[in-house]
Design a protein around this motif. Sequence first.
Motif, mmCIF file in Angstrom:
data_model
loop_
_atom_site.group_PDB
_atom_site.id
_atom_site.type_symbol
_atom_site.label_atom_id
_atom_site.label_comp_id
_atom_site.label_asym_id
_atom_site.label_seq_id
_atom_site.Cartn_x
_atom_site.Cartn_y
_atom_site.Cartn_z
ATOM 1 N N THR A 130 43.439 51.477 2.879
ATOM 2 C CA THR A 130 44.667 50.724 3.106
ATOM 3 C C THR A 130 44.334 49.414 3.804
ATOM 4 O O THR A 130 43.564 49.388 4.762
ATOM 5 C CB THR A 130 45.654 51.521 3.983
ATOM 6 O OG1 THR A 130 45.928 52.765 3.335
ATOM 7 C CG2 THR A 130 46.939 50.767 4.207
ATOM 8 N N GLN A 131 44.909 48.327 3.299
ATOM 9 C CA GLN A 131 44.806 47.011 3.917
ATOM 10 C C GLN A 131 46.231 46.516 4.143
ATOM 11 O O GLN A 131 47.106 46.755 3.305
ATOM 12 C CB GLN A 131 44.096 46.024 2.986
ATOM 13 C CG GLN A 131 42.679 46.382 2.655
ATOM 14 C CD GLN A 131 42.185 45.551 1.483
ATOM 15 O OE1 GLN A 131 42.166 46.039 0.365
ATOM 16 N NE2 GLN A 131 41.819 44.312 1.729
ATOM 17 N N HIS A 132 46.437 45.808 5.234
ATOM 18 C CA HIS A 132 47.782 45.303 5.506
ATOM 19 C C HIS A 132 47.706 44.118 6.443
ATOM 20 O O HIS A 132 46.683 43.879 7.102
ATOM 21 C CB HIS A 132 48.668 46.405 6.087
ATOM 22 C CG HIS A 132 48.076 47.040 7.318
ATOM 23 N ND1 HIS A 132 48.327 46.579 8.587
ATOM 24 C CD2 HIS A 132 47.224 48.085 7.465
ATOM 25 C CE1 HIS A 132 47.667 47.329 9.463
ATOM 26 N NE2 HIS A 132 46.985 48.251 8.797
ATOM 27 N N ALA B 133 55.384 40.865 5.471
ATOM 28 C CA ALA B 133 54.232 41.768 5.484
ATOM 29 C C ALA B 133 53.701 41.987 4.077
ATOM 30 O O ALA B 133 54.422 41.840 3.090
ATOM 31 C CB ALA B 133 54.629 43.107 6.096
ATOM 32 N N TRP B 134 52.429 42.349 4.017
ATOM 33 C CA TRP B 134 51.808 42.783 2.761
ATOM 34 C C TRP B 134 51.047 44.060 3.054
ATOM 35 O O TRP B 134 50.610 44.292 4.179
ATOM 36 C CB TRP B 134 50.896 41.705 2.171
ATOM 37 C CG TRP B 134 49.702 41.375 3.028
ATOM 38 C CD1 TRP B 134 49.651 40.495 4.057
ATOM 39 C CD2 TRP B 134 48.399 41.950 2.919
ATOM 40 N NE1 TRP B 134 48.396 40.472 4.608
ATOM 41 C CE2 TRP B 134 47.605 41.361 3.928
ATOM 42 C CE3 TRP B 134 47.829 42.899 2.080
ATOM 43 C CZ2 TRP B 134 46.264 41.694 4.115
ATOM 44 C CZ3 TRP B 134 46.490 43.233 2.264
ATOM 45 C CH2 TRP B 134 45.735 42.621 3.272
ATOM 46 N N ARG B 135 50.926 44.911 2.035
ATOM 47 C CA ARG B 135 50.217 46.188 2.192
ATOM 48 C C ARG B 135 49.659 46.608 0.841
ATOM 49 O O ARG B 135 50.382 46.625 -0.160
ATOM 50 C CB ARG B 135 51.175 47.254 2.713
ATOM 51 C CG ARG B 135 50.537 48.603 2.950
ATOM 52 C CD ARG B 135 51.558 49.569 3.590
ATOM 53 N NE ARG B 135 50.978 50.859 3.795
ATOM 54 C CZ ARG B 135 50.966 51.843 2.893
ATOM 55 N NH1 ARG B 135 51.527 51.659 1.710
ATOM 56 N NH2 ARG B 135 50.411 52.998 3.160
ATOM 57 N N CYS C 20 51.117 48.282 -3.920
ATOM 58 C CA CYS C 20 50.965 46.849 -3.667
ATOM 59 C C CYS C 20 52.321 46.281 -3.273
ATOM 60 O O CYS C 20 53.218 46.160 -4.101
ATOM 61 C CB CYS C 20 50.426 46.154 -4.929
ATOM 62 S SG CYS C 20 50.143 44.393 -4.712
ATOM 63 N N GLU C 21 52.468 45.975 -1.997
ATOM 64 C CA GLU C 21 53.718 45.431 -1.477
ATOM 65 C C GLU C 21 53.448 44.033 -0.953
ATOM 66 O O GLU C 21 52.523 43.827 -0.161
ATOM 67 C CB GLU C 21 54.243 46.314 -0.346
ATOM 68 C CG GLU C 21 54.509 47.743 -0.771
ATOM 69 C CD GLU C 21 54.721 48.678 0.411
ATOM 70 O OE1 GLU C 21 54.955 48.200 1.542
ATOM 71 O OE2 GLU C 21 54.636 49.901 0.196
ATOM 72 N N GLU D 247 44.781 40.410 8.425
ATOM 73 C CA GLU D 247 44.323 41.538 7.614
ATOM 74 C C GLU D 247 43.723 42.600 8.522
ATOM 75 O O GLU D 247 42.883 42.309 9.367
ATOM 76 C CB GLU D 247 43.277 41.086 6.599
ATOM 77 C CG GLU D 247 42.772 42.205 5.718
ATOM 78 C CD GLU D 247 41.762 41.711 4.698
ATOM 79 O OE1 GLU D 247 42.052 41.837 3.497
ATOM 80 O OE2 GLU D 247 40.703 41.198 5.107
ATOM 81 N N GLU E 147 42.010 42.954 13.852
ATOM 82 C CA GLU E 147 42.412 42.271 12.630
ATOM 83 C C GLU E 147 41.649 40.967 12.445
ATOM 84 O O GLU E 147 41.165 40.377 13.410
ATOM 85 C CB GLU E 147 43.915 42.007 12.613
ATOM 86 C CG GLU E 147 44.361 40.917 13.562
ATOM 87 C CD GLU E 147 45.874 40.723 13.556
ATOM 88 O OE1 GLU E 147 46.606 41.549 12.988
ATOM 89 O OE2 GLU E 147 46.308 39.737 14.145
ATOM 90 N N TYR F 16 42.506 46.990 8.327
ATOM 91 C CA TYR F 16 42.211 48.120 7.463
ATOM 92 C C TYR F 16 42.662 49.399 8.134
ATOM 93 O O TYR F 16 42.391 49.609 9.319
ATOM 94 C CB TYR F 16 40.715 48.205 7.173
ATOM 95 C CG TYR F 16 40.266 47.162 6.180
ATOM 96 C CD1 TYR F 16 40.157 47.474 4.830
ATOM 97 C CD2 TYR F 16 39.969 45.867 6.585
ATOM 98 C CE1 TYR F 16 39.757 46.520 3.913
ATOM 99 C CE2 TYR F 16 39.573 44.906 5.669
ATOM 100 C CZ TYR F 16 39.470 45.239 4.337
ATOM 101 O OH TYR F 16 39.091 44.299 3.426
#
Length: 192
Positions: free
Chosen positions: A80-82, A66-68, A57-58, A98, A108, A100
């Motif tokens: 994986t989601q980002h 960014a998030w991941r 979890c980033e 978002e 996205e 996948y």
Amino acid sequence: MPPTSGAGSVVVTTPSDREIRMTRDFDAPARLVFAAWTTPELLLCWFGARGWRLVECEVDLRVGGAWRFVSRGPGGAEMTQHGVYREIVAGRRLVQTESYGDAPAGAETLVTTEFVEDQGRTTVVTTVTAPSREARDAVLRTPMERGVGEGHDRLARVLTEIRAYGVDGRRRAADPTDASGTTELRRERRNG
């Protein structure tokens, strides 16, 4: 439009041919719900469907950050989601892209989450805007609604625990001036 259904206490509607809207009430102030939505240590406690858990979890919580998330489920399956944060209004609104896995360009979605507080309770309204009606309908055919509902049920329990015990797990004294637990959240962020 009327709700398509309501798994658990999540109400899912389709307000347009590209949108999915999910609404859920939580017995916690918006600042605390927002923190649980954006703090990796808290996301690890609740995010995902039953049988799935976040293993990575980033979160770089800033516009352009960014998030991941990597979730692991039954049989070791991984998802994986980002994405990237586009708008952040602490305690009130979060807009992010978002995708996948290795989804192709243009696949996205745009996810807008609003946190509306009324007398210490927060209604979370998440609107997922897909690139097309076909993409939206494909999402509706997945177990997304069940998974979101199960994750939100866990989030409700986590919020109750945070309000009672604080982030550090120690029983909090009854203090009507700090019922949200935000003092503990600020302390945890400074120390972590």
